[in-house]
Design a protein around this motif. Sequence first.
Motif, PDB file in Angstrom:
ATOM      1  N   ALA A 163       0.816  -1.209   0.000  1.00  0.00           N
ATOM      2  CA  ALA A 163       0.000   0.000   0.000  1.00  0.00           C
ATOM      3  C   ALA A 163       0.848   1.256   0.000  1.00  0.00           C
ATOM      4  O   ALA A 163       0.536   2.248  -0.687  1.00  0.00           O
ATOM      5  CB  ALA A 163      -0.930  -0.005   1.215  1.00  0.00           C
ATOM      6  N   GLU A 164       1.942   1.233   0.751  1.00  0.00           N
ATOM      7  CA  GLU A 164       2.824   2.398   0.808  1.00  0.00           C
ATOM      8  C   GLU A 164       3.480   2.648  -0.545  1.00  0.00           C
ATOM      9  O   GLU A 164       3.577   3.785  -1.006  1.00  0.00           O
ATOM     10  CB  GLU A 164       3.899   2.186   1.875  1.00  0.00           C
ATOM     11  CG  GLU A 164       4.811   3.388   2.074  1.00  0.00           C
ATOM     12  CD  GLU A 164       5.829   3.161   3.172  1.00  0.00           C
ATOM     13  OE1 GLU A 164       6.773   3.976   3.274  1.00  0.00           O
ATOM     14  OE2 GLU A 164       5.687   2.180   3.928  1.00  0.00           O
ATOM     15  N   GLY A 165       3.916   1.564  -1.188  1.00  0.00           N
ATOM     16  CA  GLY A 165       4.526   1.699  -2.504  1.00  0.00           C
ATOM     17  C   GLY A 165       3.531   2.186  -3.545  1.00  0.00           C
ATOM     18  O   GLY A 165       3.866   2.990  -4.416  1.00  0.00           O
ATOM     19  N   ALA A 166       2.295   1.689  -3.451  1.00  0.00           N
ATOM     20  CA  ALA A 166       1.258   2.113  -4.387  1.00  0.00           C
ATOM     21  C   ALA A 166       0.965   3.606  -4.237  1.00  0.00           C
ATOM     22  O   ALA A 166       0.778   4.324  -5.224  1.00  0.00           O
ATOM     23  CB  ALA A 166      -0.007   1.300  -4.164  1.00  0.00           C
ATOM     24  N   LYS A 167       0.947   4.059  -3.003  1.00  0.00           N
ATOM     25  CA  LYS A 167       0.702   5.480  -2.745  1.00  0.00           C
ATOM     26  C   LYS A 167       1.835   6.330  -3.295  1.00  0.00           C
ATOM     27  O   LYS A 167       1.613   7.382  -3.915  1.00  0.00           O
ATOM     28  CB  LYS A 167       0.534   5.718  -1.252  1.00  0.00           C
ATOM     29  CG  LYS A 167       0.198   7.166  -0.895  1.00  0.00           C
ATOM     30  CD  LYS A 167      -0.024   7.315   0.609  1.00  0.00           C
ATOM     31  CE  LYS A 167      -0.381   8.770   0.948  1.00  0.00           C
ATOM     32  NZ  LYS A 167      -0.595   8.936   2.423  1.00  0.00           N
ATOM     33  N   ALA A 168       3.067   5.882  -3.078  1.00  0.00           N
ATOM     34  CA  ALA A 168       4.230   6.608  -3.586  1.00  0.00           C
ATOM     35  C   ALA A 168       4.227   6.668  -5.109  1.00  0.00           C
ATOM     36  O   ALA A 168       4.690   7.645  -5.711  1.00  0.00           O
ATOM     37  CB  ALA A 168       5.507   5.943  -3.085  1.00  0.00           C
ATOM     38  N   ALA A 169       3.693   5.612  -5.741  1.00  0.00           N
ATOM     39  CA  ALA A 169       3.633   5.563  -7.205  1.00  0.00           C
ATOM     40  C   ALA A 169       2.452   6.343  -7.770  1.00  0.00           C
ATOM     41  O   ALA A 169       2.285   6.425  -8.988  1.00  0.00           O
ATOM     42  CB  ALA A 169       3.553   4.113  -7.667  1.00  0.00           C
ATOM     43  N   GLY A 170       1.623   6.888  -6.889  1.00  0.00           N
ATOM     44  CA  GLY A 170       0.477   7.679  -7.343  1.00  0.00           C
ATOM     45  C   GLY A 170      -0.685   6.850  -7.849  1.00  0.00           C
ATOM     46  O   GLY A 170      -1.505   7.343  -8.634  1.00  0.00           O
TER      47      GLY A 170
END
Length: 333
Positions: free
Chosen positions: A72-79
């Motif tokens: 989830a954190e990576g997805a958020k960082a990727a927009g």
Amino acid sequence: MGGNKQEDDTSSMDVDTPTPAAPVHKKKKGIVTPSASSETASKYPDMSLAQSIHALVMMASTPGGAEPKLDAEGAKAAGIADDLNSTVMAKVGGSEVENPSLYRQLKSTLQWEGQPNCLSEEELNAMEESHTKKLSELEEKVEDASENAGDMEVLEARFDVARFAAKSLSKEAALEAYDKVLNLPKLSSGKTIDALMESARVASFHGDTKKGSELIDRAAKMAADGGDWDRRNRLKVYSALSKLLARDVKEASTLLVDCIATFSCTELCSYTDFIVYTMISGVLYLPRTELKKMIIDGPEILSVAKDIPAVVSFFLRDDDFLKSFKDWFMFIN
């Protein structure tokens, strides 16, 4: 097929075979016809949808309960938008795409069963019945054109079948439909290249990089023997992105740089995404002086710099940082 024919190359099925010019300008090979530009290329398969599906697959739990490749954190960082899953579900099952084969695949992979607005098997079967009727109607138009019209009309009708299949049927059905286009007699080299490029998009959309690469190679060989400049230029972009998928980054970098000023393949990706691919691959293989001249200070890059601030700021770092990045990439690759 109906319609009068000539015995020379002009009998090939082209939409706009040019009026013969003075003999001094006549080429030995090839009939020049307009290639499918970003305005006239088939909208489907939608490669932006493929990107969205890839993101969801990366975020999905793998068989056996293993952690997803993108948390989830990576997805958020990727927009990645929070509602991407429901957006893709609605698009694949809605009137824009209506692809029951793809829907079933994603329903299993992304565990859509039980989620709000998930289509039932009965609804997917009804969609397939509707497609069978539509496909029959399109095939009737091919037959009618064959009996009552000319080669150009048959070609257009065959392309209609293939493009419907690319949008709403399985990968196998779509590739088979494009094979029927490619098997038409007296098909011009230009239209053959167009059909091969569209077939390659079908293969790439469904993750079949080997088939996509084979189709692009066939098109490139044909273009080298008599394709017009526009098609050769567009094929460079297709080849470059295919090589990126195959991790042949060095060759992809050369092709991408060549196409910076002439890119028009928005059916593959946006211009901004194309520039990002060019920059990332370029930093690995271009000498620093060329990197600065052709990419960092290039007017085309500067025109989209505001849309990719993180990438641009990365490229403004010092030489030691870029060298470390290159060493790291070569190691993991």
